[in-house]
Design an enzyme around this catalytic site. Structure first.
Site, PDB file in Angstrom:
ATOM      1  CD  GLN A   1     -16.310  -0.202  -9.510  1.00 11.12           C
ATOM      2  OE1 GLN A   1     -16.154  -1.418  -9.514  1.00 11.12           O
ATOM      3  NE2 GLN A   1     -16.472   0.490 -10.605  1.00 11.12           N
TER       4      GLN A   1
ATOM      5  CE1 TYR B   1      -4.418  -0.612  -0.421  1.00 10.70           C
ATOM      6  CE2 TYR B   1      -3.556  -2.723   0.337  1.00 10.70           C
ATOM      7  CZ  TYR B   1      -4.553  -1.982  -0.290  1.00 10.70           C
ATOM      8  OH  TYR B   1      -5.667  -2.604  -0.798  1.00 10.70           O
TER       9      TYR B   1
ATOM     10  NE  ARG C   1      -3.088   0.096  -5.119  1.00  8.20           N
ATOM     11  CZ  ARG C   1      -4.317  -0.373  -4.951  1.00  8.20           C
ATOM     12  NH1 ARG C   1      -4.531  -1.405  -4.155  1.00  8.20           N
ATOM     13  NH2 ARG C   1      -5.346   0.171  -5.571  1.00  8.20           N
TER      14      ARG C   1
ATOM     15  CB  CYS D   1      -5.009   1.400  16.357  1.00  9.14           C
ATOM     16  SG  CYS D   1      -6.583   2.027  16.958  1.00  9.14           S
TER      17      CYS D   1
ATOM     18  CB  CYS E   1     -10.488  -0.574  19.207  1.00 11.81           C
ATOM     19  SG  CYS E   1      -9.609   0.647  18.218  1.00 11.81           S
TER      20      CYS E   1
ATOM     21  CG  HIS F   1     -14.358  -1.213  -3.824  1.00 18.60           C
ATOM     22  ND1 HIS F   1     -14.115  -1.439  -5.158  1.00 18.60           N
ATOM     23  CD2 HIS F   1     -15.536  -1.829  -3.561  1.00 18.60           C
ATOM     24  CE1 HIS F   1     -15.105  -2.155  -5.670  1.00 18.60           C
ATOM     25  NE2 HIS F   1     -15.974  -2.398  -4.727  1.00 18.60           N
TER      26      HIS F   1
HETATM   27  P1  NAD Z   1     -10.713  -2.177 -13.935  1.00 18.39           P
HETATM   28  O1  NAD Z   1      -9.236  -2.033 -13.855  1.00 18.39           O
HETATM   29  O2  NAD Z   1     -11.312  -3.518 -13.838  1.00 18.39           O
HETATM   30  O3  NAD Z   1     -11.214  -1.540 -15.324  1.00 18.39           O
HETATM   31  C1  NAD Z   1     -10.790  -0.301 -15.782  1.00 18.39           C
HETATM   32  C2  NAD Z   1     -11.691   0.123 -16.914  1.00 18.39           C
HETATM   33  O4  NAD Z   1     -11.262   1.411 -17.333  1.00 18.39           O
HETATM   34  C3  NAD Z   1     -11.651  -0.777 -18.155  1.00 18.39           C
HETATM   35  O5  NAD Z   1     -12.967  -1.075 -18.559  1.00 18.39           O
HETATM   36  C4  NAD Z   1     -10.938   0.068 -19.189  1.00 18.39           C
HETATM   37  O6  NAD Z   1     -11.407  -0.181 -20.496  1.00 18.39           O
HETATM   38  C5  NAD Z   1     -11.322   1.455 -18.741  1.00 18.39           C
HETATM   39  N1  NAD Z   1     -10.421   2.508 -19.178  1.00 18.39           N
HETATM   40  C6  NAD Z   1      -9.117   2.425 -19.557  1.00 18.39           C
HETATM   41  N2  NAD Z   1      -8.642   3.633 -19.863  1.00 18.39           N
HETATM   42  C7  NAD Z   1      -9.654   4.508 -19.662  1.00 18.39           C
HETATM   43  C8  NAD Z   1      -9.773   5.912 -19.817  1.00 18.39           C
HETATM   44  N3  NAD Z   1      -8.755   6.667 -20.211  1.00 18.39           N
HETATM   45  N4  NAD Z   1     -10.962   6.490 -19.562  1.00 18.39           N
HETATM   46  C9  NAD Z   1     -12.040   5.740 -19.159  1.00 18.39           C
HETATM   47  N5  NAD Z   1     -11.968   4.410 -18.994  1.00 18.39           N
HETATM   48  C10 NAD Z   1     -10.799   3.803 -19.229  1.00 18.39           C
HETATM   49  O7  NAD Z   1     -11.309  -1.168 -12.846  1.00 18.39           O
HETATM   50  P2  NAD Z   1     -12.646  -1.232 -11.988  1.00 18.39           P
HETATM   51  O8  NAD Z   1     -13.796  -1.589 -12.848  1.00 18.39           O
HETATM   52  O9  NAD Z   1     -12.665   0.041 -11.219  1.00 18.39           O
HETATM   53  O10 NAD Z   1     -12.437  -2.440 -10.969  1.00 18.39           O
HETATM   54  C11 NAD Z   1     -11.201  -2.636 -10.365  1.00 18.39           C
HETATM   55  C12 NAD Z   1     -11.177  -2.740  -8.860  1.00 18.39           C
HETATM   56  O11 NAD Z   1      -9.859  -2.413  -8.441  1.00 18.39           O
HETATM   57  C13 NAD Z   1     -12.057  -1.763  -8.146  1.00 18.39           C
HETATM   58  O12 NAD Z   1     -12.683  -2.504  -7.194  1.00 18.39           O
HETATM   59  C14 NAD Z   1     -11.127  -0.735  -7.486  1.00 18.39           C
HETATM   60  O13 NAD Z   1     -11.424  -0.623  -6.120  1.00 18.39           O
HETATM   61  C15 NAD Z   1      -9.763  -1.286  -7.590  1.00 18.39           C
HETATM   62  N6  NAD Z   1      -8.764  -0.319  -8.172  1.00 18.39           N
HETATM   63  C16 NAD Z   1      -8.764   0.999  -7.800  1.00 18.39           C
HETATM   64  C17 NAD Z   1      -7.848   1.875  -8.390  1.00 18.39           C
HETATM   65  C18 NAD Z   1      -7.873   3.321  -7.993  1.00 18.39           C
HETATM   66  O14 NAD Z   1      -8.255   3.645  -6.882  1.00 18.39           O
HETATM   67  N7  NAD Z   1      -7.468   4.234  -8.896  1.00 18.39           N
HETATM   68  C19 NAD Z   1      -6.926   1.403  -9.306  1.00 18.39           C
HETATM   69  C20 NAD Z   1      -6.932   0.050  -9.650  1.00 18.39           C
HETATM   70  C21 NAD Z   1      -7.890  -0.793  -9.064  1.00 18.39           C
END
Ligand code: NAD
Length: 247
Positions: free
Chosen positions: A100, A66, A69, A147, A129, A118
């Site tokens: 998400q 994390y 990230r 914590c 806690c 999420h």
């Molecule tokens: P995903 O990675 O499954 O899908 C990403 C989608 O974005 C794809 O459909 C792709 O075609 C589309 N995409 C690519 N480039 C794009 C652009 N320039 N503009 C618009 N769309 C574009 O992501 P998801 O559906 O959010 O699911 C992934 C899971 O992973 C989620 O649960 C999320 O919590 C987590 N996640 C979060 C982050 C973040 O916080 N930025 C990053 C990665 C994953």
């Protein structure tokens, strides 16, 4: 024909609008997505660190992943798509942003009310806690962070198979049921229950617009699919809707 007309909508501050965002909206800010081209798993360091993260999620290994990230996201800035949604929140009286994403970029763009399905990588949660603690600084001084009760925190992020905060989920579902316009931006629509939300809105009478460079399982149900990148297509859509607004 204007988009609002095409959708059969009258744009005014009273239009009830919901936006659901996924990792794709943050890709152009430099945050890697989860699936497909531009995904995190193309980065060897991410793969190596992620392999050491896991339950009970309050371990040093999880926090090393994390912190990687969080460091990456701290160097990224919100893009025009994040800002367009913040402007929509100002304009529409009944606007709900459901994300998400765990990256906090919507809040950094000025969105004040974000339903983070999420969770957030900028908070920790105590398994002992239950306290939730803001962790805005990266790098953290100690891994894992502790914590106030002295126990190690876990990231306040919903992992696959874990339940979503019931209060967040019920607010999101209520917004979906009353939406008139539903925007789906940058999600592959394979993670539930988020993927179900546009369908609930459509069943309840909303017009739905998807912005994604690629088709998704939701595409056949959309009133309009915009095959484009969020940072370009969403501000354009917003400008176009605003230009057809009535007082
Ligand atoms: P995903 O990675 O499954 O899908 C990403 C989608 O974005 C794809 O459909 C792709 O075609 C589309 N995409 C690519 N480039 C794009 C652009 N320039 N503009 C618009 N769309 C574009 O992501 P998801 O559906 O959010 O699911 C992934 C899971 O992973 C989620 O649960 C999320 O919590 C987590 N996640 C979060 C982050 C973040 O916080 N930025 C990053 C990665 C994953």
């Amino acid at each position: 024909m204007r988009i609002a007309e095409e959708l059969g909508l009258r744009v005014s501050p009273r239009l009830r609008v919901v936006a659901l965002t996924g990792a794709g909206i943050s890709l152009e800010s430099g945050v890697p997505i989860f699936r497909g081209e531009g995904s995190m798993w193309e980065i060897p360091e991410a793969r190596r660190l992620a392999s050491r993260a896991g339950p009970p999620w309050n371990t040093r290994g999880t926090w090393e992943y994390y912190e990687w990230r969080r460091g990456l996201v701290s160097r990224c800035k919100p893009n025009p798509a994040h800002y367009a949604l913040a402007e929509m929140e100002e304009y529409f009286e009944d606007f709900c942003l459901i994300t998400q994403n765990v990256d906090g970029l919507h809040s950094r763009a000025g969105s004040r009310r974000v339903l983070e399905l999420h969770g957030s990588m900028w908070r920790g949660r105590c398994l002992e806690c239950g306290r939730v603690i803001e962790l805005p600084e990266t790098p953290l001084k100690a891994l894992p962070p502790l914590c106030a009760c002295g126990r190690p925190l876990r990231p306040d992020v919903v992992q696959f198979g874990e339940p979503i905060d019931p209060a967040v989920l019920s607010s999101a579902l209520a917004a979906c049921r009353s939406a008139e316009l539903f925007l789906v931006v940058g999600t592959s629509a394979v993670v539930y229950p988020a993927a179900q939300m546009p369908l609930i809105a459509i069943e309840s009478g909303a017009r739905a617009v998807e912005i994604n460079p690629n088709p998704t399982p939701l595409t056949p149900f959309m009133s309009l699919s915009i095959r484009g990148r969020a940072a370009e297509s969403l501000p354009r859509l917003w400008k176009e809707l605003l230009s057809s607004a009535s007082a």
